[in-house]
Motif scaffolding. Structure first.
Motif, PDB file in Angstrom:
ATOM      1  N   GLN A   1       0.935  -1.217   0.013  1.00  5.96           N
ATOM      2  CA  GLN A   1      -0.188   0.003  -0.056  1.00  5.96           C
ATOM      3  C   GLN A   1       0.787   1.346  -0.171  1.00  5.96           C
ATOM      4  OE1 GLN A   1      -2.306  -1.137   3.625  1.00  5.96           O
ATOM      5  NE2 GLN A   1      -4.211  -1.426   2.185  1.00  5.96           N
ATOM      6  N   ASP A   2       2.009   1.053   0.902  1.00  7.36           N
ATOM      7  CA  ASP A   2       2.801   2.494   0.857  1.00  7.36           C
ATOM      8  C   ASP A   2       3.393   2.545  -0.525  1.00  7.36           C
ATOM      9  OD1 ASP A   2       2.254   3.000   3.464  1.00  7.36           O
ATOM     10  OD2 ASP A   2       4.138   1.716   4.108  1.00  7.36           O
ATOM     11  N   SER A   3       3.607   1.594  -1.218  1.00  7.63           N
ATOM     12  CA  SER A   3       4.520   1.799  -2.645  1.00  7.63           C
ATOM     13  C   SER A   3       3.614   2.354  -3.647  1.00  7.63           C
ATOM     14  CB  SER A   3       4.767   0.426  -3.074  1.00  7.63           C
ATOM     15  OG  SER A   3       4.112  -0.716  -3.366  1.00  7.63           O
ATOM     16  N   LYS A   4       2.232   2.199  -3.359  1.00  2.26           N
ATOM     17  CA  LYS A   4       1.327   2.872  -4.347  1.00  2.26           C
ATOM     18  C   LYS A   4       1.525   2.163  -5.662  1.00  2.26           C
ATOM     19  CE  LYS A   4       1.244   7.229  -1.984  1.00  2.26           C
ATOM     20  NZ  LYS A   4      -0.108   6.692  -1.294  1.00  2.26           N
TER      21      LYS A   4
ATOM     22  N   CYS B   1      -0.618  -0.198  -7.126  1.00  4.48           N
ATOM     23  CA  CYS B   1      -1.719  -0.347  -7.799  1.00  4.48           C
ATOM     24  C   CYS B   1      -2.299   1.165  -8.270  1.00  4.48           C
ATOM     25  CB  CYS B   1      -2.710  -0.731  -7.014  1.00  4.48           C
ATOM     26  SG  CYS B   1      -2.422  -2.611  -6.663  1.00  4.48           S
ATOM     27  N   GLN B   2      -1.857   2.333  -7.374  1.00  3.18           N
ATOM     28  CA  GLN B   2      -2.536   3.567  -7.642  1.00  3.18           C
ATOM     29  C   GLN B   2      -1.637   4.072  -9.114  1.00  3.18           C
ATOM     30  OE1 GLN B   2      -4.652   5.659  -6.452  1.00  3.18           O
ATOM     31  NE2 GLN B   2      -4.229   6.902  -8.199  1.00  3.18           N
ATOM     32  N   LYS B   3      -0.410   3.697  -9.199  1.00  2.00           N
ATOM     33  CA  LYS B   3       0.248   4.046 -10.594  1.00  2.00           C
ATOM     34  C   LYS B   3      -0.163   3.398 -11.765  1.00  2.00           C
ATOM     35  CE  LYS B   3       4.765   4.443  -7.844  1.00  2.00           C
ATOM     36  NZ  LYS B   3       5.849   3.976  -7.395  1.00  2.00           N
ATOM     37  N   LEU B   4      -0.714   2.254 -11.453  1.00  2.00           N
ATOM     38  CA  LEU B   4      -1.364   1.262 -12.615  1.00  2.00           C
ATOM     39  C   LEU B   4      -2.507   2.050 -12.991  1.00  2.00           C
ATOM     40  CD1 LEU B   4      -1.201  -0.996 -14.515  1.00  2.00           C
ATOM     41  CD2 LEU B   4      -2.669  -2.397 -12.773  1.00  2.00           C
ATOM     42  N   GLN B   5      -3.482   2.441 -11.993  1.00  2.00           N
ATOM     43  CA  GLN B   5      -4.760   2.974 -12.254  1.00  2.00           C
ATOM     44  C   GLN B   5      -4.405   4.674 -12.864  1.00  2.00           C
ATOM     45  OE1 GLN B   5      -7.857   2.245 -12.090  1.00  2.00           O
ATOM     46  NE2 GLN B   5      -8.900   4.163 -12.206  1.00  2.00           N
ATOM     47  N   ASP B   6      -3.295   5.089 -12.474  1.00  2.00           N
ATOM     48  CA  ASP B   6      -3.005   6.432 -13.137  1.00  2.00           C
ATOM     49  C   ASP B   6      -2.812   6.578 -14.693  1.00  2.00           C
ATOM     50  OD1 ASP B   6      -3.489   7.495 -10.725  1.00  2.00           O
ATOM     51  OD2 ASP B   6      -1.292   7.891 -10.097  1.00  2.00           O
TER      52      ASP B   6
ATOM     53  N   SER C   1     -12.446  -6.034  -4.025  1.00  2.00           N
ATOM     54  CA  SER C   1     -13.092  -4.894  -3.570  1.00  2.00           C
ATOM     55  C   SER C   1     -12.420  -3.723  -4.326  1.00  2.00           C
ATOM     56  CB  SER C   1     -12.899  -4.388  -2.076  1.00  2.00           C
ATOM     57  OG  SER C   1     -13.517  -3.282  -1.835  1.00  2.00           O
ATOM     58  N   ASN C   2     -13.282  -2.776  -4.755  1.00  2.00           N
ATOM     59  CA  ASN C   2     -12.718  -1.550  -5.642  1.00  2.00           C
ATOM     60  C   ASN C   2     -12.415  -0.544  -4.611  1.00  2.00           C
ATOM     61  OD1 ASN C   2     -13.512  -2.334  -8.076  1.00  2.00           O
ATOM     62  ND2 ASN C   2     -15.613  -1.802  -7.865  1.00  2.00           N
ATOM     63  N   ASN C   3     -12.396  -0.685  -3.318  1.00  2.00           N
ATOM     64  CA  ASN C   3     -12.147   0.032  -2.388  1.00  2.00           C
ATOM     65  C   ASN C   3     -10.379   0.213  -2.371  1.00  2.00           C
ATOM     66  OD1 ASN C   3     -10.620   1.049   0.216  1.00  2.00           O
ATOM     67  ND2 ASN C   3     -12.952   1.388   0.782  1.00  2.00           N
ATOM     68  N   ALA C   4      -9.811   1.605  -2.845  1.00  2.00           N
ATOM     69  CA  ALA C   4      -8.260   1.663  -3.071  1.00  2.00           C
ATOM     70  C   ALA C   4      -7.550   0.949  -1.854  1.00  2.00           C
ATOM     71  CB  ALA C   4      -7.943   2.948  -3.239  1.00  2.00           C
ATOM     72  N   SER C   5      -7.950   0.817  -0.930  1.00  2.00           N
ATOM     73  CA  SER C   5      -7.069   0.410   0.532  1.00  2.00           C
ATOM     74  C   SER C   5      -7.538  -1.167   0.532  1.00  2.00           C
ATOM     75  CB  SER C   5      -7.768   1.129   1.614  1.00  2.00           C
ATOM     76  OG  SER C   5      -9.121   0.658   1.986  1.00  2.00           O
ATOM     77  N   SER C   6      -8.480  -1.663  -0.084  1.00  2.00           N
ATOM     78  CA  SER C   6      -8.697  -3.358  -0.266  1.00  2.00           C
ATOM     79  C   SER C   6      -8.205  -3.907  -1.530  1.00  2.00           C
ATOM     80  CB  SER C   6      -9.973  -3.544   0.190  1.00  2.00           C
ATOM     81  OG  SER C   6     -10.500  -2.744   1.423  1.00  2.00           O
ATOM     82  N   LEU C   7      -8.711  -3.612  -2.453  1.00  2.00           N
ATOM     83  CA  LEU C   7      -8.305  -4.149  -3.822  1.00  2.00           C
ATOM     84  C   LEU C   7      -8.387  -5.844  -3.676  1.00  2.00           C
ATOM     85  CD1 LEU C   7      -6.049  -1.741  -5.593  1.00  2.00           C
ATOM     86  CD2 LEU C   7      -8.468  -1.727  -5.640  1.00  2.00           C
ATOM     87  N   CYS C   8      -7.382  -6.208  -4.107  1.00  2.00           N
ATOM     88  CA  CYS C   8      -7.251  -7.735  -4.087  1.00  2.00           C
ATOM     89  C   CYS C   8      -5.912  -8.223  -2.859  1.00  2.00           C
ATOM     90  CB  CYS C   8      -6.870  -8.357  -5.161  1.00  2.00           C
ATOM     91  SG  CYS C   8      -7.948 -10.065  -5.460  1.00  2.00           S
TER      92      CYS C   8
END
Length: 278
Positions: free
Chosen positions: A142-145, A147-152, A207-214
């Motif tokens: 989660q700290d590395s983000k 998945c967020q980078k993939l979404q971006d 879950s689509n929640n950014a803090s959960s996902l898979c």
């Protein structure tokens, strides 16, 4: 008596190692005391500090033992080097054994692979299945983000499906393709309205929640294990090269130790037959 070559080599090598150990030790202390540091960074600080302290102590023993002819320090240095050689050999063999099993599964029409935890060695499975270990790994993810980078990237469905995702991106940032979810974004998936519960428990965990996902999925744990396997293979290869180097240094150290003993014996009364020396 002229300074022995082996003593000079050991002295130079340990002087270099001593200089390298200082920034390693400082980096470990810095990671552990950062007020804005992540849990992952604090977790890494302990082994980094241990490595720096070990290199510092061994380098000092080798440097002083070789240059000042302190035989007992050189003996301690050789003992530490021997333990290091045995440890490196054991770690290298172990790394090859535990990473010998398991690989990603190719998905038809997709640029990425999917990963199943059961395909890997039991030892690796047990490490990530441990709740305490996984909570720490999950925090790092989660700290590395990642998945967020993939979404971006804002990819279309065609672009995403053709992407060469990393094991962690494939296992942690999306649900398994077998779940039949509809793509709305790299980390945004819609379950089919007429879908029935599948045999894969990850389908219900997603879950689509950014803090959960898979992050709680078996596929995510498998992706982490696949990453470990890849990294450990590289480390094992580096270890082999380093092991050869350490064995050479150990051999030179043995020569320096022998020189120290001979010189000390000579200083206490000379060798037999010294009167014939030029």
């Amino acid at each position: 008596m002229a300074f022995r070559l082996s003593n000079s080599v050991i002295g130079i090598l340990n002087a270099v190692t001593l200089l390298l150990s200082i920034p390693i030790l400082a980096a470990g202390i810095w990671l552990g005391h950062r007020t804005d540091g992540t849990e992952c960074e604090r977790y890494l600080s302990a082994p980094v500090i241990a490595l720096g302290a070990f290199l510092l102590a061994v380098s000092l023993a080798g440097l002083v033992g070789a240059c000042c002819r302190v035989t007992w320090l050189l003996w301690v240095y050789l003992l530490a080097m021997f333990v290091l050689i045995v440890a490196l050999f054991g770690i290298t063999v172990f790394a090859f054994v535990v990473t010998n099993k398991g690989a990603g599964e190719t998905v038809s029409g997709r640029g990425f692979k999917e990963y199943r935890l059961g395909d890997y060695s039991n030892w690796l499975q047990n490490r990530v299945e441990n709740t305490k270990n996984w909570n720490r790994i999950r925090s790092c993810l989660q700290d590395s983000k990642v998945c967020q980078k993939l979404q971006d990237k804002n990819q279309t469905v065609a672009q995403f499906m053709a992407s060469d995702l990393s094991p962690i991106e494939s296992g942690c940032c999306k649900p398994p393709i077998s779940c039949g979810f509809t793509y709305a974004g790299a980390t945004d998936w819609t379950p089919a309205t007429n879908a029935t519960p599948g045999t894969d428990p990850d389908c219900a965990t997603w879950s689509n929640n950014a803090s959960s996902l898979c992050y709680g999925c078996q596929s995510c744990k498998a992706g982490v294990v696949a990453t470990f396997k890849k990294d450990w293979k590289r480390v094992a290869i580096v270890n082999i090269v380093f092991l050869v180097f350490i064995i050479i240094v150990y051999s030179v150290g043995c020569c320096a130790f022998r020189n120290n003993r001979r010189d000390n014996a000579y200083g206490r009364g000379g060798w037999k037959g010294a009167g014939y020396a030029a």
